[in-house]
Write a protein that holds these residues in place. Structure first.
Motif, PDB file in Angstrom:
ATOM      1  N   LYS A 152       0.834  -1.201   0.000  1.00 36.79           N
ATOM      2  CA  LYS A 152       0.000   0.000   0.000  1.00 36.79           C
ATOM      3  C   LYS A 152       0.874   1.258   0.000  1.00 36.79           C
ATOM      4  N   ALA A 153       1.918   1.262   0.806  1.00 41.31           N
ATOM      5  CA  ALA A 153       2.821   2.419   0.860  1.00 41.31           C
ATOM      6  C   ALA A 153       3.508   2.626  -0.495  1.00 41.31           C
ATOM      7  N   LYS A 154       3.947   1.521  -1.112  1.00 39.57           N
ATOM      8  CA  LYS A 154       4.594   1.622  -2.432  1.00 39.57           C
ATOM      9  C   LYS A 154       3.607   2.105  -3.490  1.00 39.57           C
ATOM     10  N   GLN A 155       2.354   1.697  -3.397  1.00 43.87           N
ATOM     11  CA  GLN A 155       1.349   2.145  -4.354  1.00 43.87           C
ATOM     12  C   GLN A 155       1.109   3.649  -4.221  1.00 43.87           C
ATOM     13  N   ILE A 156       1.116   4.143  -3.008  1.00 42.41           N
ATOM     14  CA  ILE A 156       0.955   5.583  -2.790  1.00 42.41           C
ATOM     15  C   ILE A 156       2.158   6.331  -3.368  1.00 42.41           C
ATOM     16  N   GLU A 157       3.355   5.779  -3.151  1.00 40.44           N
ATOM     17  CA  GLU A 157       4.552   6.387  -3.737  1.00 40.44           C
ATOM     18  C   GLU A 157       4.463   6.396  -5.261  1.00 40.44           C
ATOM     19  N   LEU A 158       3.944   5.310  -5.836  1.00 38.99           N
ATOM     20  CA  LEU A 158       3.772   5.233  -7.284  1.00 38.99           C
ATOM     21  C   LEU A 158       2.803   6.302  -7.777  1.00 38.99           C
ATOM     22  N   ILE A 159       1.714   6.486  -7.070  1.00 41.45           N
ATOM     23  CA  ILE A 159       0.740   7.515  -7.462  1.00 41.45           C
ATOM     24  C   ILE A 159       1.395   8.893  -7.419  1.00 41.45           C
ATOM     25  N   ASP A 160       2.214   9.139  -6.399  1.00 37.53           N
ATOM     26  CA  ASP A 160       2.923  10.420  -6.316  1.00 37.53           C
ATOM     27  C   ASP A 160       3.847  10.595  -7.518  1.00 37.53           C
ATOM     28  N   LEU A 161       4.534   9.525  -7.895  1.00 35.18           N
ATOM     29  CA  LEU A 161       5.417   9.592  -9.066  1.00 35.18           C
ATOM     30  C   LEU A 161       4.614   9.842 -10.344  1.00 35.18           C
ATOM     31  N   LEU A 162       3.491   9.180 -10.475  1.00 37.35           N
ATOM     32  CA  LEU A 162       2.655   9.372 -11.656  1.00 37.35           C
ATOM     33  C   LEU A 162       2.121  10.802 -11.746  1.00 37.35           C
ATOM     34  N   GLY A 163       1.917  11.417 -10.595  1.00 38.90           N
ATOM     35  CA  GLY A 163       1.396  12.782 -10.567  1.00 38.90           C
ATOM     36  C   GLY A 163       2.456  13.851 -10.742  1.00 38.90           C
ATOM     37  N   GLY A 164       3.705  13.440 -10.821  1.00 40.26           N
ATOM     38  CA  GLY A 164       4.791  14.404 -10.998  1.00 40.26           C
ATOM     39  C   GLY A 164       4.722  15.106 -12.346  1.00 40.26           C
ATOM     40  N   THR A 165       5.278  16.302 -12.396  1.00 46.86           N
ATOM     41  CA  THR A 165       5.290  17.058 -13.640  1.00 46.86           C
ATOM     42  C   THR A 165       6.721  17.395 -13.988  1.00 46.86           C
ATOM     43  N   PRO A 166       7.286  16.804 -14.962  1.00 43.79           N
ATOM     44  CA  PRO A 166       6.782  15.668 -15.735  1.00 43.79           C
ATOM     45  C   PRO A 166       7.026  14.372 -14.966  1.00 43.79           C
ATOM     46  N   PRO A 167       6.247  13.326 -15.253  1.00 46.50           N
ATOM     47  CA  PRO A 167       6.460  12.043 -14.568  1.00 46.50           C
ATOM     48  C   PRO A 167       7.829  11.452 -14.920  1.00 46.50           C
ATOM     49  N   ASP A 168       8.528  10.937 -13.910  1.00 43.93           N
ATOM     50  CA  ASP A 168       9.832  10.299 -14.117  1.00 43.93           C
ATOM     51  C   ASP A 168       9.583   8.836 -14.473  1.00 43.93           C
ATOM     52  N   GLN A 169       9.658   8.509 -15.751  1.00 44.12           N
ATOM     53  CA  GLN A 169       9.307   7.169 -16.232  1.00 44.12           C
ATOM     54  C   GLN A 169      10.176   6.079 -15.600  1.00 44.12           C
ATOM     55  N   GLN A 170      11.472   6.351 -15.443  1.00 45.50           N
ATOM     56  CA  GLN A 170      12.358   5.341 -14.839  1.00 45.50           C
ATOM     57  C   GLN A 170      12.000   5.087 -13.380  1.00 45.50           C
ATOM     58  N   ALA A 171      11.706   6.145 -12.646  1.00 44.35           N
ATOM     59  CA  ALA A 171      11.307   5.983 -11.240  1.00 44.35           C
ATOM     60  C   ALA A 171       9.980   5.233 -11.148  1.00 44.35           C
ATOM     61  N   ILE A 172       9.076   5.513 -12.062  1.00 43.05           N
ATOM     62  CA  ILE A 172       7.781   4.819 -12.090  1.00 43.05           C
ATOM     63  C   ILE A 172       8.000   3.329 -12.331  1.00 43.05           C
ATOM     64  N   GLU A 173       8.842   2.983 -13.273  1.00 46.30           N
ATOM     65  CA  GLU A 173       9.112   1.571 -13.577  1.00 46.30           C
ATOM     66  C   GLU A 173       9.786   0.873 -12.404  1.00 46.30           C
ATOM     67  N   ARG A 174      10.715   1.559 -11.726  1.00 52.36           N
ATOM     68  CA  ARG A 174      11.370   0.959 -10.549  1.00 52.36           C
ATOM     69  C   ARG A 174      10.351   0.700  -9.434  1.00 52.36           C
ATOM     70  N   LYS A 175       9.468   1.670  -9.219  1.00 53.72           N
ATOM     71  CA  LYS A 175       8.454   1.520  -8.168  1.00 53.72           C
ATOM     72  C   LYS A 175       7.497   0.380  -8.521  1.00 53.72           C
ATOM     73  N   GLN A 176       7.153   0.294  -9.798  1.00 58.02           N
ATOM     74  CA  GLN A 176       6.273  -0.786 -10.254  1.00 58.02           C
ATOM     75  C   GLN A 176       6.938  -2.141 -10.026  1.00 58.02           C
ATOM     76  N   GLU A 177       8.225  -2.235 -10.272  1.00 53.49           N
ATOM     77  CA  GLU A 177       8.962  -3.485 -10.030  1.00 53.49           C
ATOM     78  C   GLU A 177       8.976  -3.826  -8.543  1.00 53.49           C
ATOM     79  N   GLU A 178       9.142  -2.814  -7.690  1.00 53.20           N
ATOM     80  CA  GLU A 178       9.116  -3.052  -6.243  1.00 53.20           C
ATOM     81  C   GLU A 178       7.763  -3.631  -5.822  1.00 53.20           C
TER      82      GLU A 178
END
Length: 156
Positions: free
Chosen positions: A77-103
């Motif tokens: 749940k905590a990682k999913q919230i972090e992922l949502i924060d990354l997705l909401g970034g301007t601009p979204p950091d695609q590499q960070a999003i992929e790393r979080k998704q892997e976690e």
């Protein structure tokens, strides 16, 4: 006309009370007679006719399993919230999003691995008949589940 409505409402009220009383009496009599009704929502161990020793072992393992699953669920749940924060970034950091998704996928894999190990361990406590029933119940629950998200994602 008004008198007819009162009579109809009175009869409906009496009928409902009779149904409630009969339902209560049925469950009360069966519980006094020692008959246990297993509901599909009841814990598995209540549906397997376990011996006291089996029940003790089953509950002990179940409690450990649920505690660890709760921890993993909170991590997910905590990682999913972090992922949502990354997705909401301007601009979204695609590499960070992929790393979080892997976690998250790694943690979800750990949950599934623990469920499988738990099922194997718990079924080892059971007699062959209980084991068959155990997996039938699990299969039936999966087949009738309308759960759209894991339990740790539900708001309580």
């Amino acid at each position: 006309m008004n008198e007819n409505i009162k009579k109809i409402l009175f009869i409906a009220s009496v009928a409902m009370n009779v149904v409630f009383a009969a339902t209560y009496a049925t469950y009360k009599v069966s519980s006094l007679a020692g008959v246990q009704r297993a509901s599909p929502k009841d814990p598995l161990f209540l549906q397997l006719d376990l011996t006291p020793d089996q029940l003790s072992r089953f509950k002990e393992e179940r409690d450990k399993f649920h505690a660890r699953q709760q921890e993993l669920g909170q991590e997910i749940k905590a990682k999913q919230i972090e992922l949502i924060d990354l997705l909401g970034g301007t601009p979204p950091d695609q590499q960070a999003i992929e790393r979080k998704q892997e976690e998250i996928q790694h943690l979800q894999g750990a949950v599934q691995d623990r469920v499988i190990a738990h099922f194997q361990h718990e079924s080892g406590i059971l007699t062959p008949e209980q084991r068959t029933r155990f997996f039938q119940i699990i299969k039936a629950r999966i087949g009738t589940s309308v759960q759209a998200c894991p339990p740790w994602m539900k708001s309580f």
